[in-house]
Design a protein around this motif. Structure first.
Motif, PDB file in Angstrom:
ATOM      1  N   UNK A   5     -84.969 -13.394   0.382  1.00 34.92           N
ATOM      2  CA  UNK A   5     -84.909 -13.640  -0.502  1.00 34.92           C
ATOM      3  C   UNK A   5     -85.632 -11.390  -1.165  1.00 34.92           C
ATOM      4  N   UNK A   6     -86.696 -11.405  -0.524  1.00 38.36           N
ATOM      5  CA  UNK A   6     -87.017 -10.128  -0.393  1.00 38.36           C
ATOM      6  C   UNK A   6     -85.593  -8.934  -0.863  1.00 38.36           C
ATOM      7  N   UNK A   7     -84.920  -9.477   0.431  1.00 36.80           N
ATOM      8  CA  UNK A   7     -83.645  -8.678   0.446  1.00 36.80           C
ATOM      9  C   UNK A   7     -82.844  -8.759  -0.561  1.00 36.80           C
ATOM     10  N   UNK A   8     -82.443  -9.878  -1.255  1.00 33.69           N
ATOM     11  CA  UNK A   8     -82.025 -10.187  -2.026  1.00 33.69           C
ATOM     12  C   UNK A   8     -82.316 -10.040  -3.566  1.00 33.69           C
ATOM     13  N   UNK A   9     -83.154  -9.856  -3.828  1.00 37.54           N
ATOM     14  CA  UNK A   9     -84.195  -8.970  -4.832  1.00 37.54           C
ATOM     15  C   UNK A   9     -83.794  -7.536  -4.900  1.00 37.54           C
ATOM     16  N   UNK A  10     -83.775  -6.918  -3.962  1.00 38.34           N
ATOM     17  CA  UNK A  10     -83.283  -5.654  -3.994  1.00 38.34           C
ATOM     18  C   UNK A  10     -81.441  -5.627  -4.169  1.00 38.34           C
ATOM     19  N   UNK A  11     -81.382  -6.407  -3.956  1.00 37.99           N
ATOM     20  CA  UNK A  11     -79.681  -6.228  -4.323  1.00 37.99           C
ATOM     21  C   UNK A  11     -79.400  -6.761  -6.063  1.00 37.99           C
ATOM     22  N   UNK A  12     -80.467  -7.229  -6.511  1.00 41.71           N
ATOM     23  CA  UNK A  12     -80.151  -7.974  -7.878  1.00 41.71           C
ATOM     24  C   UNK A  12     -80.292  -6.815  -8.532  1.00 41.71           C
ATOM     25  N   UNK A  13     -81.755  -6.179  -7.877  1.00 42.99           N
ATOM     26  CA  UNK A  13     -82.556  -4.935  -8.565  1.00 42.99           C
ATOM     27  C   UNK A  13     -81.383  -4.185  -8.520  1.00 42.99           C
ATOM     28  N   UNK A  14     -80.457  -3.365  -7.987  1.00 40.54           N
ATOM     29  CA  UNK A  14     -79.635  -2.750  -8.004  1.00 40.54           C
ATOM     30  C   UNK A  14     -78.263  -3.412  -8.674  1.00 40.54           C
ATOM     31  N   UNK A  15     -77.670  -5.095  -7.971  1.00 36.20           N
ATOM     32  CA  UNK A  15     -77.102  -4.987  -9.770  1.00 36.20           C
ATOM     33  C   UNK A  15     -77.096  -4.260 -10.938  1.00 36.20           C
ATOM     34  N   UNK A  50     -91.250  -3.234   9.900  1.00 43.64           N
ATOM     35  CA  UNK A  50     -91.004  -4.682  10.665  1.00 43.64           C
ATOM     36  C   UNK A  50     -91.518  -5.312   8.791  1.00 43.64           C
ATOM     37  N   UNK A  51     -90.472  -4.839   8.059  1.00 42.46           N
ATOM     38  CA  UNK A  51     -89.367  -5.627   6.963  1.00 42.46           C
ATOM     39  C   UNK A  51     -88.704  -4.694   7.164  1.00 42.46           C
ATOM     40  N   UNK A  52     -88.347  -3.537   7.724  1.00 44.67           N
ATOM     41  CA  UNK A  52     -86.538  -3.437   7.920  1.00 44.67           C
ATOM     42  C   UNK A  52     -85.992  -4.170   8.522  1.00 44.67           C
TER      43      UNK A  52
END
Length: 362
Positions: A5-15, A50-52
């Motif tokens: 979900x954290x990864x997808x949230x970055x994609x959502x902001x980018x979109x 750790x996040x990456x």
């Protein structure tokens, strides 16, 4: 929030910001490419090893993660929960994973919508030979090729086979039957895939990239045996691609390769994306070499320096130099003249080209 979900949230902001590329790396904020410029997103959380590492694990399957561990880099496609597709390259730097993510516009646009030259439509009508689309990373080569392949798919009852790493644009059967093979998932490597293609009855082959000598050789053979082959190379001018391709072969083979290339090469399209001064978005600038008997003869006799003059005098055939393409964009008011002068290879001659076009001369 889960790792995915954290990864997808970055994609959502980018979109939401209409981002073309995303860079995720250690001790940095997520960085987006907006209209060609990299911009740090300091409103988002700074990234840690750790996040990456977590991102890498949730977007790869077991096979892909093992490949990443063994080879320290991998290309893959990722589809978000909202249905958007991305090409992801994971690599290591300073011992930590980093991600370069490219948004893939899943919708197909016409050449006109992409502001590409209308003569590229003729490439979709070819029956055989080799067509190369060249340019730097991020110059839109894949999008241009996808548009041409979609044009073939919509207009010709043929068999199209794409070989990609990873599959970027998802095509569906229209007039044509289309099969898409992904390196690492459907076949081991480009050269294996194109050799196998000879037994799969294709009319059109899209080879995502000619990365090595073996793949180049197989692509030339496929074009020589009556197939229409599209592929890409990383060069910044249409003429340079000839020396780049021939020069990849051992010296004793180059004469034969030049002969082979002179018979199968149909066109070279070099693409650059230009961001107009004080404007958003980017405009494609295309140098186009259409190969005729004169160009074939110059390739065969190793006289690439004379090809440029053929391009200048052969605009009626669809040829256009980089500077002429730039001048057209100035005439269309897509970029200012001053920017065109800065980007032109021959600034003084460029000004004269613009003047001729504005007066209605070709």
């Amino acid at each position: 929030m889960s790792t995915l979900a954290s990864f997808e949230s970055i994609l959502t902001v980018a979109d939401g910001l209409n981002t073309s590329d995303i860079h995720l790396s250690d001790r940095c904020y997520p960085t987006f490419r907006l209209s060609g410029r990299l911009v740090e997103q300091t409103d988002l959380d700074q990234l840690t090893p750790i996040t990456l590492q977590g991102f890498c694990k949730v977007i790869t399957d077991d096979r892909q993660y093992q490949q990443l561990v063994e080879h320290r880099s991998i290309d893959l496609a990722f589809t978000s929960k909202t249905g958007l597709r991305y090409r992801v390259n994971i690599y290591f730097e300073r011992g930590c994973p980093a991600l370069a993510i490219r948004w893939l516009d899943g919708s197909f646009h016409s050449l006109e919508e992409l502001r590409l030259p209308k003569q590229l439509l003729k490439l979709a009508q070819l029956k055989d030979g080799l067509v190369l689309v060249t340019g730097a990373t991020g110059s839109g080569k894949s999008t241009t090729l996808a548009s041409i392949i979609n044009e073939i798919n919509e207009t010709r009852p043929c068999h199209i086979l794409t070989i990609e790493d990873p599959v970027e644009f998802l095509h569906h059967n229209k007039q044509a039957m289309i099969h898409q093979r992904e390196i690492g998932r459907d076949v081991n490597c480009f050269s294996d895939a194109i050799r196998a293609a000879m037994r799969e009855d294709p009319d059109v082959i899209l080879l995502g990239e000619m990365r090595d000598l073996e793949t180049m050789n197989a692509a030339l053979m496929a074009a020589e045996t009556g197939h229409l082959v599209f592929s890409t190379l990383h060069t910044n001018d249409a003429i340079g691609v000839i020396d780049r391709l021939v020069g990849a072969f051992p010296g004793e083979e180059q004469s034969g390769v030049r002969q082979q290339l002179s018979m199968v090469l149909r066109a070279v399209v070099t693409q650059t994306l230009v961001r107009p001064d004080n404007a958003t978005g980017r405009v494609p600038v295309n140098e186009i070499l259409i190969v005729n008997s004169a160009v074939s003869n110059l390739i065969r006799n190793h006289k690439p320096e004379q090809i440029y003059s053929v391009m200048e005098s052969g605009r009626a055939l669809g040829n256009q130099t980089h500077d002429y393409a730039l001048a057209l964009r100035v005439k269309e008011k897509l970029i200012p003249r001053e920017q065109g002068v800065r980007l032109a290879r021959k600034p003084h001659a460029f000004n004269e080209l613009v003047n001729q076009l504005l007066k209605g001369y070709n």
